[in-house]
Write a protein that holds these residues in place. Structure first.
Motif, PDB file in Angstrom:
ATOM      1  N   ASN A   1     -13.356  -4.945  -0.802  1.00 53.27           N
ATOM      2  CA  ASN A   1     -13.026  -3.411  -0.843  1.00 53.27           C
ATOM      3  C   ASN A   1     -11.776  -3.238  -0.548  1.00 53.27           C
ATOM      4  O   ASN A   1     -11.143  -4.336  -0.001  1.00 53.27           O
ATOM      5  CB  ASN A   1     -14.099  -2.528  -0.561  1.00 53.27           C
TER       6      ASN A   1
ATOM      7  N   HIS B   1      -8.630  -0.215   0.567  1.00 55.70           N
ATOM      8  CA  HIS B   1      -8.155   1.054   0.820  1.00 55.70           C
ATOM      9  C   HIS B   1      -6.873   1.366   1.330  1.00 55.70           C
ATOM     10  O   HIS B   1      -6.503   0.386   2.081  1.00 55.70           O
ATOM     11  CB  HIS B   1      -9.314   1.792   1.830  1.00 55.70           C
ATOM     12  N   GLY B   2      -6.010   1.862   0.849  1.00 59.60           N
ATOM     13  CA  GLY B   2      -4.648   2.376   1.028  1.00 59.60           C
ATOM     14  C   GLY B   2      -3.703   1.075   1.471  1.00 59.60           C
ATOM     15  O   GLY B   2      -3.086   0.755   2.435  1.00 59.60           O
ATOM     16  N   GLY B   3      -3.990   0.146   0.446  1.00 61.01           N
ATOM     17  CA  GLY B   3      -3.129  -0.980   0.493  1.00 61.01           C
ATOM     18  C   GLY B   3      -3.609  -2.295   1.134  1.00 61.01           C
ATOM     19  O   GLY B   3      -2.890  -3.080   0.871  1.00 61.01           O
TER      20      GLY B   3
ATOM     21  N   PRO C   1     -23.985  16.471  -7.384  1.00 61.84           N
ATOM     22  CA  PRO C   1     -23.248  15.017  -6.552  1.00 61.84           C
ATOM     23  C   PRO C   1     -23.992  13.730  -7.007  1.00 61.84           C
ATOM     24  O   PRO C   1     -23.135  12.820  -7.531  1.00 61.84           O
ATOM     25  CB  PRO C   1     -23.347  15.408  -5.177  1.00 61.84           C
TER      26      PRO C   1
ATOM     27  N   VAL D   1     -21.241  10.588  -8.758  1.00 65.88           N
ATOM     28  CA  VAL D   1     -20.308   9.815  -7.878  1.00 65.88           C
ATOM     29  C   VAL D   1     -19.393   8.672  -8.525  1.00 65.88           C
ATOM     30  O   VAL D   1     -18.049   8.623  -8.432  1.00 65.88           O
ATOM     31  CB  VAL D   1     -20.962   9.223  -6.685  1.00 65.88           C
TER      32      VAL D   1
ATOM     33  N   LYS E   1     -16.510   9.695 -10.465  1.00 69.07           N
ATOM     34  CA  LYS E   1     -15.176   9.903  -9.453  1.00 69.07           C
ATOM     35  C   LYS E   1     -14.464   8.641  -9.188  1.00 69.07           C
ATOM     36  O   LYS E   1     -13.450   8.748  -8.961  1.00 69.07           O
ATOM     37  CB  LYS E   1     -15.571  10.948  -8.444  1.00 69.07           C
TER      38      LYS E   1
END
Lengths: 814, 153
Positions: free
Chosen positions: A132, A134-136, A804, A808, A811
């Motif tokens: 996975n 995240h943020g680069g 929700p 998910v 999104k």
């Protein structure tokens, strides 16, 4: 079928040859080396990813980065084979440091550094690998059941390799647990464009080459392709330039006899020889006139040619741009593309017609002057030319500084205009929140920054012109001093000295403009590079080499194992769907579930990465793109009207349509009446500056447009999503006319608009989850039932507002 | 005081158990990672919905704060540029060799407008591969770095 191992290739490819439309150049031998089995590829890469994904390639060790090449073999057992590797560039504390992950036939090995012992994870049941980001930063994690064994980090530059690595690990693990021997499953090809990697490299030559290279001045040479048709004009222009430059050099030469034979003798008491004076003056006038005529002809011809080169460049680039696939447009900003074709081609044009021309003239002049000076008096010539390189170097230095300063001003200036571009379109918000003062302050700050930068550059700039003249004067001083010395020794005459001074002051004056050529050339090279970026881009939706022509299609669509990846994210996976001629299909699902992508694939705006889409049993890739699309009518959520009359807009897909046809289409689209209510009827102007039409009216015009071309396949992408319920009913009536007898694929958020559909296809995360009629799906109580219930509770509920648990994924993927 | 508990599960994920008994793996997210890193941390559940809002990290008990900070450290990655050693060209795209607080690396600047000015003079530089670098105080770089940087500003 051209190479000796083609039978073998078929076996590897596992696909009947007949499926390939590029039979003339079906297989190409890529490499045979060591334990490599022949690697094959259809010449049309984009069309045949399947063939390539089964390629057997060279062993992984050969492609290891230098740092690891010698280390790795020592860490493996003798009979252990290396299958794949991944270089990580972050350690556990997220510091930059190179590590290596290896997959062998029996284990996963991690080397944190070339000297590290390495952590081993032997294959066993229960191992799960995950990835996975995240943020680069990306992470590859290894789990045993639910417990995490290890976690490795890398920057996203390695993401593509990491995805492949994860896949390779999974495959090897499955094989190992099943007791199968290791096979090299690694498709050593770029997951983005499916070009096989060259040996020893893990980067795609196709995708990666353009990113890092700064513009090179050599790019300008490629413009020759556009200049070639005008080579004779260019040659004559060059000859004229030679002539005119030579003509301008005559007058100083004539000052020698004028001085030595007329004026100096006169001062010494001899009468003036008026006959000679008349001759000399006539010579001066004649050379001036000649220079004038030749200069005019040269400038005219070369300006004409450069303007034509610029025009050709623009047209060819635009034509090429139009043929590129939607994928290209998706990644580019409109303003950027517009400026490339518009202002950048103009910049090249100005460069060719003005700067390059001036520069060439100057160079010619300097060369000719040098020859003349040396022929008159080599010693004085040497003294004259010696300071020249020094002065040129100094001017160049100052220029260089100025250039960076001016570039800075350019950037600051764009900052100022950004404030404007931000505020003016949002003026309603600014006024509504009474923030005029604040915006004014923002502008003032940007302006102040602009002022500061300008002040700094002005310091150098104001110094520039005086410096150039000072240097010129100093140069002249040297000539004067040396000249007077020579005259006093009777080595030269006064006339010669004056001629020298006349010549030299000419080209000192040109040094300044010559120094400009460096920056102008760099700028035009950058412009040329940006244009060639477009020209070099190959459409990802290629035209077939041997197109199949279908006269009249019935509209039977079939998708077999269709898959599509956007970048490295799978948007559509293993999709199987057959649509009968005349059938209406409703596509239902959350936003991000792949509906619009499916439509884009059907229109062949993109090509599937896996599987095939066929119409009437023929792969759509083997049909000419434009011919295939002519069979498709597309109605989009946001109808686009071009600037022009309504009639022209309706007839956009069939410019030769008669008025009767246009009216018939408009009637069927329920647009006729409102069009007649407009002051100029069908001749009313619409589009950017035209009459304001409501959303529903625009939509009906676009429906009429689709009706007019009488397509066999009709695609409605949220055709009624942006209008109110009342208008929707109007449009629905128009659509009902349109749908009749055509294969229709409709996407709708409001499920009620799909009541005519014979089957509904429910999609989720790029896969088809349910197919059936409304009643069947309601009965089964699956995904569709939940969607329907959610909408029934609140008629205006958008799918995205569902509870929700159901939203998910939408999104995550949007 | 707290109506939730935080633990780390064997898979290495943070798990938040609310007073009502529901528990979910959570991800801590800073609301203002640059402007106010210590204020406003949200614990979002696996479905992207916020479970717990923490006004300021300092107000948490020691053990919980450590857990969150550990997790944040694993997720946050904004290397702080200390020195620009060299640049491949002054025209973009340009590859910079930089020294950061996380070691030496290279960054690919695709266009000048990928350098963002922050209020207070700091610069945020987006790398061509999606990384973000921070230049906290351009005025206090060494002369060489400042000269190189100046060509891009």
């Amino acid at each position: 079928m051209s190479h000796p191992g083609s039978d073998r290739c078929q076996e590897i490819a596992g696909k009947p040859v007949g499926d390939c439309a590029h039979q003339s150049n079906l297989f190409r031998l890529i490499s045979v080396s060591g334990n490599t089995v022949c690697a094959v590829q259809c010449s049309n890469i984009a069309a045949h990813p399947i063939l390539i994904s089964r390629i057997v390639t060279t062993p992984a060790t050969t492609s290891l980065p230098d740092l690891w090449r010698n280390v790795v073999p020592s860490r493996l057992a003798r009979d252990e084979t290396l299958l794949a590797w991944l270089e990580t560039d972050l350690d556990a504390r997220l510091h930059f440091s190179r590590g290596l992950l290896l997959i062998t036939d029996r284990r996963l090995l991690n080397l944190a550094s070339p000297d590290a012992a390495g952590d081993t994870y032997d294959y066993r049941a229960g191992l799960v690998i995950g990835k996975n980001d995240h943020g680069g930063i990306g992470r590859v994690e290894l789990f045993d059941g639910s417990a995490r064994l290890a976690c490795w980090h890398y920057t996203l530059a390695h993401d593509i390799q990491a995805s492949r690595f994860v896949k390779q690990f999974e495959q090897r693990l499955t094989e190992f647990l099943a007791g199968a021997p290791a096979t090299r499953i690694a498709p050593d090809c770029c997951p983005d464009c499916l070009t096989p990697y060259p040996d020893d490299r893990q980067e795609c030559p196709h995708c990666n080459t353009t990113i890092n290279a700064p513009p090179s001045t050599w790019t300008l040479l490629r413009l020759w392709r556009f200049a070639q048709p005008y080579r004779w004009q260019l040659l004559s222009g060059f000859l004229l330039m030679l002539g005119s430059t030579a003509a301008t050099l005559v007058p100083p030469y004539l000052t020698i006899p004028l001085m030595d034979k007329v004026l100096v003798p006169y001062q010494n008491g001899k009468p003036i020889d008026f006959g000679l004076v008349a001759w000399l003056l006539a010579g001066l006038l004649g050379s001036a006139l000649l220079a004038w005529v030749l200069g005019w002809a040269k400038t005219y011809i070369l300006a004409l040619v450069s303007e034509r080169i610029g025009a050709d460049l623009r047209t060819i680039t635009y034509e090429h741009l139009l043929r590129l696939s939607l994928e290209y447009f998706g990644g580019k900003r409109t303003g950027d593309l517009m400026s490339r074709i518009g202002s950048e081609s103009d910049r090249i044009c100005v460069f060719l017609s003005l700067h390059l021309l001036d520069f060439a003239t100057d160079v010619l002049m300097i060369l000719m002057t040098t020859v003349i000076l040396f022929s008159i008096n080599p010693w004085l010539a040497l003294a004259t030319l010696l300071p020249l390189p020094i002065i040129a170097w100094m001017i160049h230095n100052v220029r260089d500084r100025l250039r960076t300063g001016f570039e800075k001003i350019d950037r600051v200036w764009s900052e100022v205009s950004n404030v404007l571009a931000d505020t003016i379109p949002g003026i309603r918000v600014v006024k509504a929140f009474a923030q005029e003062q604040r915006e004014a302050e923002r502008f003032r700050v940007a302006n102040r920054h602009n002022l500061q930068v300008n002040d700094r550059i002005n310091k150098i700039w104001s110094l520039f012109t005086p410096t150039v003249s000072l240097l010129t004067e100093i140069g002249l001083l040297v000539v004067w001093a040396f000249g007077i010395w020579l005259v006093s020794h009777n080595d030269i005459t006064v006339g010669v000295l004056l001629a020298f001074l006349a010549y030299i002051s000419r080209f000192y004056a040109r040094l300044d403009s010559m120094s400009r050529i460096v920056s102008v050339t760099q700028k035009s090279a950058a412009a040329a590079k940006r244009i060639f970026d477009i020209l070099d881009h190959v459409s990802s939706v290629p035209e077939p080499a041997n197109p199949v022509h279908l006269d009249k299609i019935s509209g039977r669509l079939e998708m077999r194992d269709a898959g599509f990846r956007y970048g490295n994210r799978a948007v559509i996976k293993g999709l199987n769907l057959t649509i009968e001629p005349g059938e209406m299909i409703g596509l239902v699902g959350h936003s991000g579930s792949g509906k619009s992508t499916l439509v884009n694939l059907l229109c062949r705006f993109y090509d599937v990465s896996e599987g095939a889409i066929s119409v009437d049993g023929v792969n759509i890739r083997s049909l000419p793109v434009a011919e295939y699309r002519r069979n498709i009518g597309l109605v989009l959520q946001e109808p686009f009207l071009f600037f022009g009359s309504i009639a022209e807009n309706i007839a956009y897909g069939k410019p030769d349509a008669t008025r009767a046809e246009i009216i018939a289409a408009a009637r069927a689209a329920h647009a006729h009446e409102f069009i007649l209510r407009l002051p100029q009827g069908y001749d009313s102007l619409v589009g950017e500056r035209g009459q304001g039409l409501s959303g529903g009216e625009r939509q009906r015009i676009s429906i009429a447009r689709a009706l007019l071309i009488d397509p066999r396949i009709l695609i409605l992408d949220e055709a009624t999503a942006s209008v109110d319920t009342e208008t929707e009913k109007e449009i629905q009536k128009a659509l009902d006319n349109l749908v009749q007898g055509r294969t229709t694929i409709a996407i709708a958020h409001r499920l009620s608009t799909l009541h005519k559909a014979s089957r509904l296809v429910v999609m989720d995360k790029g896969e088809v989850v349910e197919i059936g009629s409304h009643d069947e799906l309601m009965e089964s109580g699956g995904a569709y039932y939940r969607l329907y219930q959610a909408q029934a509770r609140n008629v205006d509920t958008d799918l995205n507002d569902l509870p929700p648990a159901a939203t998910v994924d939408a999104k995550v993927t949007t | 005081m707290n109506n939730y508990t935080l633990t780390r599960n064997p898979a290495g994920r943070l798990v938040c158990t609310l007073a009502c008994g529901t528990s979910d793996t959570v991800v801590p997210v800073r609301a203002f990672p640059i402007a106010a890193p210590d204020e406003g941390v949200s614990l979002t559940g696996s479905d992207g919905h916020e479970l717990v809002w923490i006004e300021r990290l300092a107000s948490l008990p020691e053990d919980q704060r450590t857990l969150i900070e550990q997790e944040l450290a694993q997720r946050e990655f904004t290397p702080d540029i200390r020195c620009i050693k060299s640049v491949s060209s002054y025209a973009t795209p340009s590859v910079w060799q930089v020294a950061t607080d996380r070691g030496d690396t290279e960054l690919l600047l695709k266009a000048e407008d990928h350098i963002r000015r922050l209020p207070g003079g700091a610069l945020l530089i987006s790398d061509g591969h999606g990384l973000t670098f921070l230049l906290r105080d351009p005025a206090h770089l060494d002369a060489h770095s400042r000269k190189l940087l100046d060509r891009f500003l």
